[in-house]
Structure formats: C-alpha cells, structure tokens
Motif scaffolding. Structure first.
Motif, PDB file in Angstrom:
ATOM      1  N   LEU A  92       0.852  -1.181   0.000  1.00 22.16           N
ATOM      2  CA  LEU A  92       0.000   0.000   0.000  1.00 22.16           C
ATOM      3  C   LEU A  92       0.893   1.236   0.000  1.00 22.16           C
ATOM      4  O   LEU A  92       1.860   1.312   0.763  1.00 22.16           O
ATOM      5  CB  LEU A  92      -0.912   0.010   1.223  1.00 22.16           C
ATOM      6  N   ASN A  93       0.586   2.209  -0.857  1.00 25.98           N
ATOM      7  CA  ASN A  93       1.381   3.433  -0.977  1.00 25.98           C
ATOM      8  C   ASN A  93       0.502   4.635  -0.660  1.00 25.98           C
ATOM      9  O   ASN A  93      -0.576   4.783  -1.233  1.00 25.98           O
ATOM     10  CB  ASN A  93       1.934   3.569  -2.400  1.00 25.98           C
ATOM     11  N   PHE A  94       0.977   5.487   0.232  1.00 27.49           N
ATOM     12  CA  PHE A  94       0.215   6.661   0.634  1.00 27.49           C
ATOM     13  C   PHE A  94       1.074   7.907   0.448  1.00 27.49           C
ATOM     14  O   PHE A  94       2.136   8.041   1.056  1.00 27.49           O
ATOM     15  CB  PHE A  94      -0.240   6.536   2.085  1.00 27.49           C
ATOM     16  N   ASN A  95       0.604   8.819  -0.410  1.00 26.70           N
ATOM     17  CA  ASN A  95       1.287  10.087  -0.634  1.00 26.70           C
ATOM     18  C   ASN A  95       0.871  11.050   0.472  1.00 26.70           C
ATOM     19  O   ASN A  95      -0.328  11.306   0.653  1.00 26.70           O
ATOM     20  CB  ASN A  95       0.887  10.673  -1.981  1.00 26.70           C
ATOM     21  N   ILE A  96       1.828  11.576   1.225  1.00 26.72           N
ATOM     22  CA  ILE A  96       1.490  12.530   2.276  1.00 26.72           C
ATOM     23  C   ILE A  96       2.202  13.850   2.033  1.00 26.72           C
ATOM     24  O   ILE A  96       3.346  13.900   1.581  1.00 26.72           O
ATOM     25  CB  ILE A  96       1.811  11.988   3.688  1.00 26.72           C
ATOM     26  N   THR A  97       1.485  14.911   2.326  1.00 27.47           N
ATOM     27  CA  THR A  97       1.983  16.282   2.222  1.00 27.47           C
ATOM     28  C   THR A  97       1.720  16.965   3.562  1.00 27.47           C
ATOM     29  O   THR A  97       1.095  16.360   4.450  1.00 27.47           O
ATOM     30  CB  THR A  97       1.278  17.024   1.070  1.00 27.47           C
ATOM     31  N   PRO A  98       2.189  18.193   3.775  1.00 24.45           N
ATOM     32  CA  PRO A  98       2.069  18.817   5.098  1.00 24.45           C
ATOM     33  C   PRO A  98       0.662  18.742   5.684  1.00 24.45           C
ATOM     34  O   PRO A  98      -0.333  19.046   5.026  1.00 24.45           O
ATOM     35  CB  PRO A  98       2.506  20.255   4.835  1.00 24.45           C
ATOM     36  N   GLY A  99       0.609  18.282   6.925  1.00 27.53           N
ATOM     37  CA  GLY A  99      -0.654  18.140   7.632  1.00 27.53           C
ATOM     38  C   GLY A  99      -1.289  16.775   7.497  1.00 27.53           C
ATOM     39  O   GLY A  99      -2.302  16.500   8.151  1.00 27.53           O
ATOM     40  N   GLN A 100      -0.706  15.890   6.694  1.00 23.19           N
ATOM     41  CA  GLN A 100      -1.265  14.555   6.488  1.00 23.19           C
ATOM     42  C   GLN A 100      -0.418  13.500   7.194  1.00 23.19           C
ATOM     43  O   GLN A 100       0.778  13.698   7.418  1.00 23.19           O
ATOM     44  CB  GLN A 100      -1.364  14.241   4.998  1.00 23.19           C
ATOM     45  N   VAL A 101      -1.069  12.381   7.511  1.00 20.71           N
ATOM     46  CA  VAL A 101      -0.392  11.301   8.224  1.00 20.71           C
ATOM     47  C   VAL A 101      -0.625   9.966   7.529  1.00 20.71           C
ATOM     48  O   VAL A 101      -1.575   9.803   6.766  1.00 20.71           O
ATOM     49  CB  VAL A 101      -0.877  11.186   9.697  1.00 20.71           C
ATOM     50  N   ALA A 102       0.262   9.018   7.797  1.00 24.30           N
ATOM     51  CA  ALA A 102       0.077   7.619   7.407  1.00 24.30           C
ATOM     52  C   ALA A 102       0.433   6.775   8.624  1.00 24.30           C
ATOM     53  O   ALA A 102       1.395   7.075   9.334  1.00 24.30           O
ATOM     54  CB  ALA A 102       0.958   7.249   6.216  1.00 24.30           C
ATOM     55  N   ASN A 103      -0.340   5.725   8.858  1.00 20.93           N
ATOM     56  CA  ASN A 103      -0.141   4.891  10.037  1.00 20.93           C
ATOM     57  C   ASN A 103       0.356   3.504   9.648  1.00 20.93           C
ATOM     58  O   ASN A 103      -0.182   2.882   8.724  1.00 20.93           O
ATOM     59  CB  ASN A 103      -1.457   4.750  10.814  1.00 20.93           C
ATOM     60  N   ILE A 104       1.395   3.022  10.326  1.00 22.55           N
ATOM     61  CA  ILE A 104       1.954   1.693  10.072  1.00 22.55           C
ATOM     62  C   ILE A 104       1.708   0.824  11.298  1.00 22.55           C
ATOM     63  O   ILE A 104       2.244   1.093  12.381  1.00 22.55           O
ATOM     64  CB  ILE A 104       3.463   1.753   9.775  1.00 22.55           C
ATOM     65  N   PRO A 105       0.896  -0.236  11.159  1.00 23.81           N
ATOM     66  CA  PRO A 105       0.652  -1.121  12.295  1.00 23.81           C
ATOM     67  C   PRO A 105       1.938  -1.800  12.785  1.00 23.81           C
ATOM     68  O   PRO A 105       2.900  -1.964  12.028  1.00 23.81           O
ATOM     69  CB  PRO A 105      -0.329  -2.158  11.737  1.00 23.81           C
ATOM     70  N   GLN A 106       1.925  -2.184  14.024  1.00 29.47           N
ATOM     71  CA  GLN A 106       3.077  -2.826  14.657  1.00 29.47           C
ATOM     72  C   GLN A 106       3.496  -4.074  13.888  1.00 29.47           C
ATOM     73  O   GLN A 106       2.685  -4.919  13.533  1.00 29.47           O
ATOM     74  CB  GLN A 106       2.715  -3.205  16.090  1.00 29.47           C
ATOM     75  N   GLY A 107       4.807  -4.153  13.600  1.00 23.97           N
ATOM     76  CA  GLY A 107       5.369  -5.355  12.992  1.00 23.97           C
ATOM     77  C   GLY A 107       5.256  -5.444  11.479  1.00 23.97           C
ATOM     78  O   GLY A 107       5.670  -6.452  10.911  1.00 23.97           O
ATOM     79  N   TRP A 108       4.748  -4.418  10.804  1.00 22.21           N
ATOM     80  CA  TRP A 108       4.619  -4.456   9.343  1.00 22.21           C
ATOM     81  C   TRP A 108       5.868  -3.870   8.688  1.00 22.21           C
ATOM     82  O   TRP A 108       6.395  -2.851   9.119  1.00 22.21           O
ATOM     83  CB  TRP A 108       3.400  -3.662   8.889  1.00 22.21           C
TER      84      TRP A 108
END
Length: 218
Positions: A92-108
């Motif tokens: 999964l690819n998430f483009n983030i710019t200022p003010g945005q977040v992406a979350n990575i679950p534990q162990g991934w």
C-alpha cells in the motif's frame, strides 16, 4: 495509558529537550535523523519519536518495528509512505503532504521515500524504545548459501549482488552509491500498483512525483 513512576519533585525531572542534540543517523547535510526517547526526556512515558529530514528520492529503508505502531506526520515537503500488508500480501502506498499522516501497524514492513527536496517527517511511536530491524541487515548478514538454497538462486550471483551492503543503510541510496537511481520519485508508486491499491482500499493514490533510541538507528 503508561504508568509513571517518576518522582516529579526530583530536581532531575526533564520537561524540555532540543532534538538536534540527539542525531542518531547522518547520511549527509540534507538527509539525517534525530531521535527522542525516555533517555533524553525522562517524563515522556510510553512514547518516542524520530525527526526525519530527506531530500528528493532518498528513502528510509525497508524495516520493521516489532514492538511499536508508527504514525508518520508530514511537516514539510512530500513523501510516499509504503507498507506491506502481511494479511493481503499487498503493498500500500500513501502520498502525504504537510498536515497529512500515514499509520503503520506494529510489525509491518514499511519504508518512506521523499518526493520533494527538504522533506521533513515526524515518526511517532507508542513505545519508549522502538526496536528497529532493517532489511539491509538481513541482506548483508544472512548466509549466502542459505539464501541461494532457499530461494533457488545462483549463490555466486547473489553474493556479488549483495556484496556492496556493508552496513545498515538506514537512508538510501548510500552516499557512495554509483548506480543510476532505479526509482524516480515522479513515477512512484507505479500506476498499476495504484489501481491495485484503490480496488482494495477505496483510496485513490494521486500520481506522485532504531535497537536503542539514544544510540541506535545506525
């Protein structure tokens, strides 16, 4: 909720810290990581963070935090945060710019690539010391005969291909890399990958161009 055993009447209680005083990794003047944990700020409790600076096309290498979830917040610039879902076997690819977040679950497994110069990311962890397992460490330390046998590879070829990896990469490509960049930030993630992701998550990706926290991440 973290349970605190801090004596808040002690003269040693810390409420302030300057992140630039704990540089944990430096590739060059534009690509480096500062860290903050309970060793630097003893009132933190069950949280820590990495202060990440990247120039375009630089990558925080694929890695795992087996004891912590990671929330990546973009302060400046832009980045693609990529994660491998171990249940769907999809990237999964998430483009983030200022003010945005992406979350990575534990162990991934996950990695981040800057798509603009002067990108500044803040990675926040729900652990006082997020453990860091780098793919580069596996590639440089795993026995070549085991890799060749397990994956039906030519041992001489895999030995030659992996020989340049002499230390933990952390931010790649390494400063002494002489190869042409294989991934251009203006074409990452690949279009086919975006469609595959969108069909699963409903998220349409825009075309887009650590052992101890005090002394780890190197």
């Amino acid at each position: 909720m973290a349970v605190s055993y801090m004596d808040f009447t002690s003269p040693n209680v810390q409420y302030f810290y300057d992140l630039k005083n704990n540089r944990t990794f430096t590739k060059d003047a534009n690509n480096f990581i500062n860290a903050l944990g309970i060793q630097q700020l003893n009132t933190l409790g069950n949280v820590s963070l990495l202060d990440i600076y990247l120039s375009k096309a630089n990558v925080v290498e694929p890695h795992v935090h087996q004891n912590a979830t990671e929330l990546v917040y973009c302060i400046r610039g832009a980045a693609v945060v990529s994660l491998l879902n171990p249940f769907t076997k999809m990237v999964l690819n998430f483009n983030i710019t200022p003010g945005q977040v992406a979350n990575i679950p534990q162990g991934w497994f996950h990695w981040e690539m800057a798509t603009e110069d002067e990108t500044h990311l803040l990675a926040i962890f729900d652990a006082p010391v997020p453990e860091f397992i780098a793919v580069s460490d596996f590639l440089r330390l795993a026995p070549r005969n085991m890799l060749a046998h397990t994956y039906c590879l030519d041992q001489a070829q895999i030995t030659q291909a992996l020989a340049p990896i002499q230390s933990t990469v952390t931010i790649g490509p390494p400063a002494d890399c002489s190869h042409q960049r294989q991934v251009r930030p203006d074409t990452y993630p690949p279009q086919a990958e975006q469609h595959r992701q969108a069909s699963y998550t409903g998220y349409v990706s825009r075309p887009s161009p650590f052992p101890g926290i005090g002394n780890g991440y190197r």
